[in-house]
Every structure is written in structure tokens, then in C-alpha cells.
Design an enzyme around this catalytic site. Structure first.
Site, PDB file in Angstrom:
ATOM      1  N   ARG A  17     -16.572  26.605 -52.500  1.00 37.47           N
ATOM      2  CA  ARG A  17     -15.478  25.569 -51.341  1.00 37.47           C
ATOM      3  C   ARG A  17     -14.560  24.696 -52.780  1.00 37.47           C
ATOM      4  NH1 ARG A  17     -15.119  28.358 -46.316  1.00 37.47           N
ATOM      5  NH2 ARG A  17     -16.788  28.818 -45.882  1.00 37.47           N
ATOM      6  N   ASP A  58      -4.611  37.643 -45.719  1.00 34.64           N
ATOM      7  CA  ASP A  58      -4.673  38.805 -46.614  1.00 34.64           C
ATOM      8  C   ASP A  58      -4.104  39.768 -45.912  1.00 34.64           C
ATOM      9  OD1 ASP A  58      -6.590  40.988 -47.892  1.00 34.64           O
ATOM     10  OD2 ASP A  58      -8.367  40.058 -47.509  1.00 34.64           O
ATOM     11  N   ASP A 118     -14.543  30.852 -49.896  1.00 38.31           N
ATOM     12  CA  ASP A 118     -15.801  30.880 -50.061  1.00 38.31           C
ATOM     13  C   ASP A 118     -16.188  32.491 -50.699  1.00 38.31           C
ATOM     14  OD1 ASP A 118     -15.350  31.325 -47.320  1.00 38.31           O
ATOM     15  OD2 ASP A 118     -17.873  32.135 -47.253  1.00 38.31           O
ATOM     16  N   GLY A 156     -11.975  27.436 -44.170  1.00 34.25           N
ATOM     17  CA  GLY A 156     -10.966  27.174 -45.084  1.00 34.25           C
ATOM     18  C   GLY A 156     -10.163  27.028 -45.123  1.00 34.25           C
ATOM     19  N   LYS A 167      -2.054  37.540 -50.291  1.00 35.44           N
ATOM     20  CA  LYS A 167      -2.434  38.761 -50.678  1.00 35.44           C
ATOM     21  C   LYS A 167      -1.347  39.353 -51.053  1.00 35.44           C
ATOM     22  CE  LYS A 167      -7.664  38.186 -50.588  1.00 35.44           C
ATOM     23  NZ  LYS A 167      -8.497  38.576 -50.841  1.00 35.44           N
ATOM     24  N   PHE A 222     -10.576  39.381 -54.825  1.00 30.65           N
ATOM     25  CA  PHE A 222     -11.254  38.315 -54.305  1.00 30.65           C
ATOM     26  C   PHE A 222     -11.223  36.743 -54.778  1.00 30.65           C
ATOM     27  CE2 PHE A 222     -14.800  36.523 -51.561  1.00 30.65           C
ATOM     28  CZ  PHE A 222     -14.324  36.359 -50.298  1.00 30.65           C
TER      29      PHE A 222
END
Ligand code: IMP
Ligand code: MG
Length: 176
Positions: free
Chosen positions: A159, A97, A153, A38, A125, A146
Site C-alpha cells: 500500500r 473493478d 494491496d 485502499g 479496470k 492486478f
């Protein structure tokens, strides 16, 4: 799909992130460690904004998830080929997250003997982390949705988007 952060907003945020990182690591032996997959888009943009000497390494953190729900974490630090002993490590991830990825990764990097470990993330987040951990550098705080794009992704898709978007239920069907 609904745009949350435009390409321009991302660019501005990353310029500011680079300024903070540069000021912090001036004169220090910096190794930037990107968390695959990521972080690769952020990594590529960020390192080209930094005008200080630095090395780049990669690690892999993967939770075998089916779409938006994560499963058990697999971490691989064997990809670190150079010596990070005595160096200042900055871990780069796409999103913070629950914090579990960095929470599990930091002790494993620590075993390799760096003189410091700090963390930088593109997105955090809000209110999801119950651990005693906060990234040192955060580009954007976002609500608990999300998101995909700019490295992030859904089932390995999206991505390549140049912006960050909130995935909606209709985007989750029949993906190849
Ligand atoms: P954490 O371990 O819960 O902090 O989650 C971090 C990892 O989960 C990130 O590196 C991402 O790979 C993945 N992740 C968490 N939230 C999202 C999201 O909204 N979109 C895509 N990937 C996410
Ligand atoms: Mg990740």
C-alpha cells in the site's frame, strides 16, 4: 513488479480529479467518504487539493480474499460519526473493478439520508463491470491486471508504494 503509473502521472491525474470535484461541489455541503483501507492515500492527497469546505468520514468495505481473488463482502458504515443527512456525499475508492463494492455500499449510505451520492475512483479496470453503475469521477482507466501501490494491496502489502505497479507471479510468493 512493473510500473503502470508513475508518481508524477498519479500527481497530475489527482490534480485534474480535484479540479473536477471542486467545480462540481462549489457551494454545496460536501462530505467525502473514503472506503477503507485502499482509498486512504488518495483521500489524504485529494482533500488537501480541494479548496472548498468539506467534511471527511470513513467506511469499511472488505472482502476476505486470499490475495487476488475476492470473497464475500463485509461493509461497515458505523464509522460515520457525523450527520450526513441533507449533505452531498462523495464516495472515494481506490479501484473500480467489478463494481460490487460501490453497488453494495451506495444503498447503505443512502439510508443515512444524504441529498446526493456520487463516486470517485483512482482507477477503473476496463470491461470488468457487468452492473449498471459507473463512477462519476475516474482518474485513470487501466487494463485488467492486478495492481498494487498508492493504497492498493496484495495481502495487505505494497500500500505504501508511491506508484501503481502490476503484480507479477514472482511477487506473490512467500509474503510476510
Ligand atoms: P470491485 O468491488 O470488484 O469493484 O472491487 C473493488 C475493490 O476490490 C477495491 O476497493 C479493492 O479493494 C479490490 N481490488 C480490485 N482490484 C484490485 C487490484 O487490482 N489490486 C488491489 N485491490 C483490488
Ligand atoms: Mg477496497
Amino acid at each position: 513488479m512493473k510500473t503502470l503509473l508513475t508518481e508524477d502521472q498519479l500527481k497530475q491525474g489527482i490534480v485534474q480529479l480535484a479540479e473536477k470535484i471542486q467545480a462540481h461541489y462549489q457551494g454545496k455541503p460536501l462530505t467525502i467518504v473514503g472506503v477503507m483501507i485502499g482509498s486512504v492515500v488518495l483521500l489524504a492527497d485529494l482533500i488537501r487539493l480541494l479548496k472548498i469546505p468539506l467534511r471527511v468520514e470513513l467506511v469499511q468495505a472488505r472482502s476476505d480474499h486470499n490475495g487476488t481473488r475476492p470473497g464475500p463482502m463485509v461493509i461497515n458504515t458505523d464509522l460515520i460519526s457525523g450527520n450526513i443527512q441533507g449533505r452531498d456525499v462523495l464516495l472515494i475508492d481506490d479501484i473500480f473493478d467489478t463494481g460490487h463494492t460501490l453497488w453494495e455500499l451506495i444503498p447503505q449510505i443512502d439510508e443515512l439520508g444524504p441529498s446526493s451520492i456520487r463516486t470517485a475512483v483512482l482507477l477503473r479496470k476496463i470491461g470488468q463491470c457487468k452492473l449498471d453503475l459507473k463512477p462519476d469521477f475516474i482518474c485513470f482507466d487501466i487494463p485488467n491486471a492486478f495492481v498494487v501501490g498508492y493504497g492498493l494491496d496484495y495481502l495487505d502489502l505494497y500500500r505504501n508504494l508511491r506508484y501503481i505497479a502490476v503484480l507479477e507471479p514472482s511477487d506473490m510468493k512467500d509474503k510476510k
